[in-house]
Scaffold this active site. Structure first.
Site, PDB file in Angstrom:
ATOM      1  N   GLY A  88      26.265  87.085  31.025  1.00 40.06           N
ATOM      2  CA  GLY A  88      25.061  87.476  31.764  1.00 40.06           C
ATOM      3  C   GLY A  88      24.357  86.269  32.348  1.00 40.06           C
ATOM      4  O   GLY A  88      24.706  85.121  32.077  1.00 40.06           O
ATOM      5  N   ASP A 122      18.748  76.557  27.226  1.00 38.75           N
ATOM      6  CA  ASP A 122      17.361  76.440  27.692  1.00 38.75           C
ATOM      7  C   ASP A 122      17.040  77.172  28.992  1.00 38.75           C
ATOM      8  O   ASP A 122      15.901  77.184  29.442  1.00 38.75           O
ATOM      9  CB  ASP A 122      16.982  74.964  27.818  1.00 38.75           C
ATOM     10  CG  ASP A 122      17.922  74.211  28.756  1.00 38.75           C
ATOM     11  OD1 ASP A 122      18.652  74.873  29.526  1.00 38.75           O
ATOM     12  OD2 ASP A 122      17.927  72.969  28.702  1.00 38.75           O
ATOM     13  N   GLY A 123      18.047  77.744  29.630  1.00 33.30           N
ATOM     14  CA  GLY A 123      17.775  78.491  30.856  1.00 33.30           C
ATOM     15  C   GLY A 123      17.470  77.609  32.064  1.00 33.30           C
ATOM     16  O   GLY A 123      17.099  78.100  33.118  1.00 33.30           O
ATOM     17  N   ARG A 173      19.518  80.312  45.567  1.00 31.76           N
ATOM     18  CA  ARG A 173      20.882  80.622  45.992  1.00 31.76           C
ATOM     19  C   ARG A 173      20.901  81.987  46.660  1.00 31.76           C
ATOM     20  O   ARG A 173      20.192  82.900  46.229  1.00 31.76           O
ATOM     21  CB  ARG A 173      21.765  80.627  44.743  1.00 31.76           C
ATOM     22  CG  ARG A 173      23.177  81.084  44.941  1.00 31.76           C
ATOM     23  CD  ARG A 173      24.060  80.680  43.782  1.00 31.76           C
ATOM     24  NE  ARG A 173      23.927  81.561  42.633  1.00 31.76           N
ATOM     25  CZ  ARG A 173      24.690  81.465  41.545  1.00 31.76           C
ATOM     26  NH1 ARG A 173      25.624  80.536  41.454  1.00 31.76           N
ATOM     27  NH2 ARG A 173      24.521  82.280  40.536  1.00 31.76           N
ATOM     28  N   ASP A 249      34.016  85.204  34.969  1.00 32.55           N
ATOM     29  CA  ASP A 249      32.590  85.384  35.265  1.00 32.55           C
ATOM     30  C   ASP A 249      32.147  84.517  36.438  1.00 32.55           C
ATOM     31  O   ASP A 249      31.014  84.639  36.892  1.00 32.55           O
ATOM     32  CB  ASP A 249      31.729  85.067  34.026  1.00 32.55           C
ATOM     33  CG  ASP A 249      32.071  83.720  33.419  1.00 32.55           C
ATOM     34  OD1 ASP A 249      33.222  83.543  32.994  1.00 32.55           O
ATOM     35  OD2 ASP A 249      31.195  82.839  33.390  1.00 32.55           O
ATOM     36  N   ASP A 259      29.449  79.693  41.785  1.00 37.31           N
ATOM     37  CA  ASP A 259      29.164  78.889  40.590  1.00 37.31           C
ATOM     38  C   ASP A 259      29.831  77.516  40.632  1.00 37.31           C
ATOM     39  O   ASP A 259      30.904  77.289  40.079  1.00 37.31           O
ATOM     40  CB  ASP A 259      29.566  79.636  39.300  1.00 37.31           C
ATOM     41  CG  ASP A 259      28.424  80.523  38.823  1.00 37.31           C
ATOM     42  OD1 ASP A 259      27.408  80.616  39.542  1.00 37.31           O
ATOM     43  OD2 ASP A 259      28.537  81.111  37.740  1.00 37.31           O
TER      44      ASP A 259
HETATM   45  P1  AMP Z   1      28.742  78.633  33.761  1.00 36.63           P
HETATM   46  O1  AMP Z   1      29.702  77.823  32.967  1.00 36.63           O
HETATM   47  O2  AMP Z   1      27.670  77.818  34.448  1.00 36.63           O
HETATM   48  O3  AMP Z   1      29.405  79.564  34.705  1.00 36.63           O
HETATM   49  O4  AMP Z   1      27.919  79.514  32.710  1.00 36.63           O
HETATM   50  C1  AMP Z   1      28.520  80.360  31.770  1.00 36.63           C
HETATM   51  C2  AMP Z   1      27.458  81.159  31.080  1.00 36.63           C
HETATM   52  O5  AMP Z   1      26.545  80.289  30.413  1.00 36.63           O
HETATM   53  C3  AMP Z   1      26.603  82.032  31.971  1.00 36.63           C
HETATM   54  O6  AMP Z   1      26.299  83.198  31.279  1.00 36.63           O
HETATM   55  C4  AMP Z   1      25.385  81.180  32.212  1.00 36.63           C
HETATM   56  O7  AMP Z   1      24.254  81.962  32.539  1.00 36.63           O
HETATM   57  C5  AMP Z   1      25.221  80.517  30.864  1.00 36.63           C
HETATM   58  N1  AMP Z   1      24.519  79.224  30.938  1.00 36.63           N
HETATM   59  C6  AMP Z   1      24.993  78.063  31.433  1.00 36.63           C
HETATM   60  N2  AMP Z   1      24.069  77.086  31.325  1.00 36.63           N
HETATM   61  C7  AMP Z   1      22.977  77.645  30.760  1.00 36.63           C
HETATM   62  C8  AMP Z   1      21.685  77.163  30.375  1.00 36.63           C
HETATM   63  N3  AMP Z   1      21.330  75.887  30.557  1.00 36.63           N
HETATM   64  N4  AMP Z   1      20.845  78.042  29.822  1.00 36.63           N
HETATM   65  C9  AMP Z   1      21.178  79.314  29.623  1.00 36.63           C
HETATM   66  N5  AMP Z   1      22.366  79.838  29.941  1.00 36.63           N
HETATM   67  C10 AMP Z   1      23.267  79.015  30.511  1.00 36.63           C
HETATM   68 MG    MG Z   2      28.966  80.974  35.819  1.00 34.53          MG
END
Ligand code: AMP
Ligand code: MG
Length: 486
Positions: A88, A122-123, A173, A249, A259
Site C-alpha cells: 500500500g 516514517d512516511g 507526481r 507493486d 516508482d
Molecule cells: P518502494 O520500494 O519505494 O517501491 O516501496 C515499497 C513499499 O514500501 C511501498 O508500500 C511504500 O509505500 C513503502 N515505503 C517505502 N519507503 C517508505 C517510507 N519511508 N515510509 C513508509 N513507507 C515506505
Molecule cells: Mg513502490
C-alpha cells in the site's frame, strides 16, 4: 486561494468502495521551500508557470484544496519474487484528479507522511530521492518513454534518518493512474474476487474505453497491459535504462515507468549491470528486465485468474515475447539509422552490443556519434574507436555496418538526422544526477536540477554551452551503486 483549488477534482479512484484505500491527511512539512518546479508541465495542467506560496503549501501537504480527498491506496506485491500480502501507499497520498485537454491525471504527494501502510517507516521521502525521481520522470518523458510525471519538489529542514541524517521533501507526481499489478494481487490472494472484478472494470472504464463493453474485456485488458509492458521494456533496453526494483507493486497497469528508486542509465554497456545494491543476485540487472517483466505479467495474470481462463491467459502471455522482440528490434534499427529491419539485423545488433561490452564503450556516446559515421571516410571511425578499450572489435563491426548501410542507399546526412532523433545527446547519467543532488543537499543550490531538467526535456537537440553534459563520465563510475533507501 490557491489556483489548485479551481482545478483539482475528486479522484475517480476515490469513487471506488472503501476496500481500495484508506482516507489519510498529509502530515505538515515544516517551513517548506520550493526546490524544483516543472513549469512546462504546470502550464499543461492549467497552473501558472510561477507557483504562488499557497500552491507550494498545498504541494507540501500543508493545505488542502477544497475538493482534495487525500487517500492511501492499498496494494500488495511480489518483492524480489516473494509475495508480500500487504504493502500500500506507505508515504504517497492521492489528493484528487486534474482534468486537462489531453486527459485526466491523478495528483499524488510522495513523502507526505505516515499512512496506515507505512509499516513502521516514517512516511517521508528524502530530498536526494525526490530529485532522482523528478529528473528521471522528466528525462523519460523527454525520451518519449511512458512514465509518471513530476510537477514539483518541496524541501524542508526536517531531519529524516536513512543511512545518515537527511532532510524530508515531498514530490508531486502525476499519472493517469497509479494502479499497479500488485493492486490486483492484494484482492486476489485474499479471495476477494468481486474486488478484483471491480478494480478491473474501473481500470478498463477509465483507460481502455475501446473494449470496455466487450465480453472478453478482461482478456483484452491483460493483452493490452502485456503489450504496453513489452513496448515499455523494449524502450528501456534501447535507451539503456535499468529500473532497479521491478517488483510487481512497481509495475504500472498502464505500462508507465513507475516508482523511481535505485534506477540508472548505462554509461558503458554492460548487460549484467545492476544499480540496486540490495539486489545481490542481479535479479533486476539490465539484461533481465524483459524476462522479469514477463514474470510480473504472469503474476498479474494469476491475480486475474477468476476473470480469465487458463488457456486464454497462456495465449495472451505467449504474445509478450514476440511483441518485445519486435519493438526492441524496431527501436534498435532506428538507432542504427536503418529504414527497415531485415534478416541478419538482430545478429548485427548482438555483435555491436558484444563489442561495446568487451571494450567498455560508453553506450549513449557511441550511439550518438555513430550518426556521424561515413562509410567512405576512415576519419569518421576515429571518434568511435576512441571510446573503446578494444577498438579492433568496433572496427570490424563498423565494416559490417557499412555493408548493411550500403544495402539501403540512403544519403548519410538523412540517416544522421533520423539517428539524432532517437539517440539522445543528453542522458541522465548517474554522475550528473549525483552532482545536482550534491549541490542541492550540501549548498541549497537548486540550479543544476533545473538546468538538467531543461536539457533532458529535449535530449536530442544540441544546446549551446552544454557540451560537457553530453560527455561520458571523466573517470569510470562503473562501480557507483545506489542505495535502495529513499
Ligand atoms: P518502494 O520500494 O519505494 O517501491 O516501496 C515499497 C513499499 O514500501 C511501498 O508500500 C511504500 O509505500 C513503502 N515505503 C517505502 N519507503 C517508505 C517510507 N519511508 N515510509 C513508509 N513507507 C515506505
Ligand atoms: Mg513502490
Amino acid at each position: 486561494m490557491s489556483v489548485l483549488d479551481g482545478i483539482l477534482v475528486r479522484s475517480g479512484f476515490g469513487t471506488l468502495p472503501a476496500d481500495f484505500y484508506l482516507p489519510q491527511t498529509p502530515t505538515p512539512l515544516p517551513a517548506p521551500c520550493l526546490v524544483a518546479f516543472n513549469a512546462p508541465l504546470a502550464e499543461q495542467l492549467g497552473l501558472p508557470a510561477e507557483p504562488a506560496a499557497s500552491l507550494v503549501e498545498q504541494l507540501a501537504g500543508n493545505a488542502l484544496a477544497p475538493n482534495a480527498q487525500p487517500l492511501a491506496a492499498v496494494y500488495a506485491g511480489h518483492q524480489f519474487g516473494v509475495y508480500v500480502p500487504r504493502l500500500g501507499d506507505g508515504r504517497a497520498l492521492l489528493l484528487g484528479d486534474i482534468v486537462t485537454d489531453h486527459g485526466r491525471y491523478e495528483l499524488q504527494l510522495k513523502g507526505a507522511g505516515r499512512t496506515p501502510f507505512s509499516r513502521g517507516a516514517d512516511g517521508r521521502a528524502v530530498l536526494r530521492s525526490t530529485i532522482r525521481e523528478y529528473l528521471a520522470s522528466e528525462a523519460m518523458h523527454g525520451l518519449g518513454i511512458p512514465t509518471t510525471r513530476a510537477l514539483a519538489i518541496v524541501g524542508s529542514d526536517q531531519p529524516v534518518y536513512r543511512e545518515r541524517i537527511e532532510t524530508a521533501a515531498v514530490l508531486s507526481r502525476l499519472a493517469p493512474s497509479h494502479v499497479r499489478f500488485g493492486s490486483f494481487e492484494y484482492f486476489h490472494y485474499r479471495g476477494m474476487g468481486e474486488q478484483v472484478r471491480t478494480l478491473a472494470d474501473f481500470v478498463i472504464g477509465a483507460h481502455f474505453a475501446p473494449f470496455a463493453a466487450a465480453a472478453d474485456r478482461y482478456a483484452q485488458l491483460l493483452d493490452a497491459v502485456a503489450r504496453r509492458t513489452a513496448r515499455l521494456v523494449a524502450a528501456w533496453q534501447a535507451q539503456g535504462f535499468v529500473h532497479g526494483v521491478m517488483n510487481t507493486d512497481n509495475m504500472s497497469i498502464l505500462g508507465l515507468t513507475l516508482d523511481y528508486g535505485p534506477y540508472g542509465f548505462l554509461d558503458h554497456f554492460e548487460a549484467a549491470r545492476v544499480f540496486n545494491h540490495t539486489d545481490r543476485r542481479g535479479r533486476y540487472a539490465y539484461a533481465n528486465q524483459a524476462g522479469i517483466a514477463l514474470w510480473n505479467l504472469q503474476a498479474l495474470a494469476e491475480a486475474l485468474s477468476s476473470l480469465i481462463d487458463a488457456a486464454t491467459r497462456e495465449a495472451v502471455l505467449a504474445r509478450f515475447e514476440p511483441e518485445f522482440v519486435r519493438a526492441y528490434g524496431e527501436l534498435m534499427c532506428r538507432k542504427l539509422g536503418l529504414r527497415e529491419s531485415r534478416a541478419g539485423d538482430a545478429d548485427l545488433i548482438d555483435r555491436l552490443l558484444q563489442a561495446l561490452q568487451d571494450g567498455r564503450v560508453d553506450y549513449p556516446a557511441f550511439m550518438r556519434r555513430l550518426g556521424a559515421f561515413r562509410p567512405g571516410d576512415a576519419a569518421t571511425r576515429t571518434p568511435l574507436l576512441a571510446l573503446s578499450h578494444a577498438p579492433l572489435a568496433i572496427d570490424a563491426w563498423l565494416d559490417a555496418y557499412a555493408a548493411r548501410l550500403a544495402s539501403e542507399a540512403d544519403a548519410d546526412a538523412v540517416r544522421q538526422s533520423r539517428m539524432d532523433a532517437v539517440n539522445p545527446l543528453y542522458v541522465l547519467r548517474t554522475h550528473l544526477a549525483e552532482r545536482a543532488i550534491h549541490l542541492a543537499v550540501e549548498q541549497r543550490d537548486y540550479d543544476q536540477i533545473d538546468r538538467l531538467h531543461r536539457l533532458l526535456a529535449q535530449p536530442f537537440t544540441a544546446q549551446p554551452g552544454s557540451e560537457s553534459y553530453a560527455e561520458p563520465p571523466a573517470h569510470d563510475v562503473g562501480e557507483i551503486v545506489l542505495s535502495c533507501s529513499s
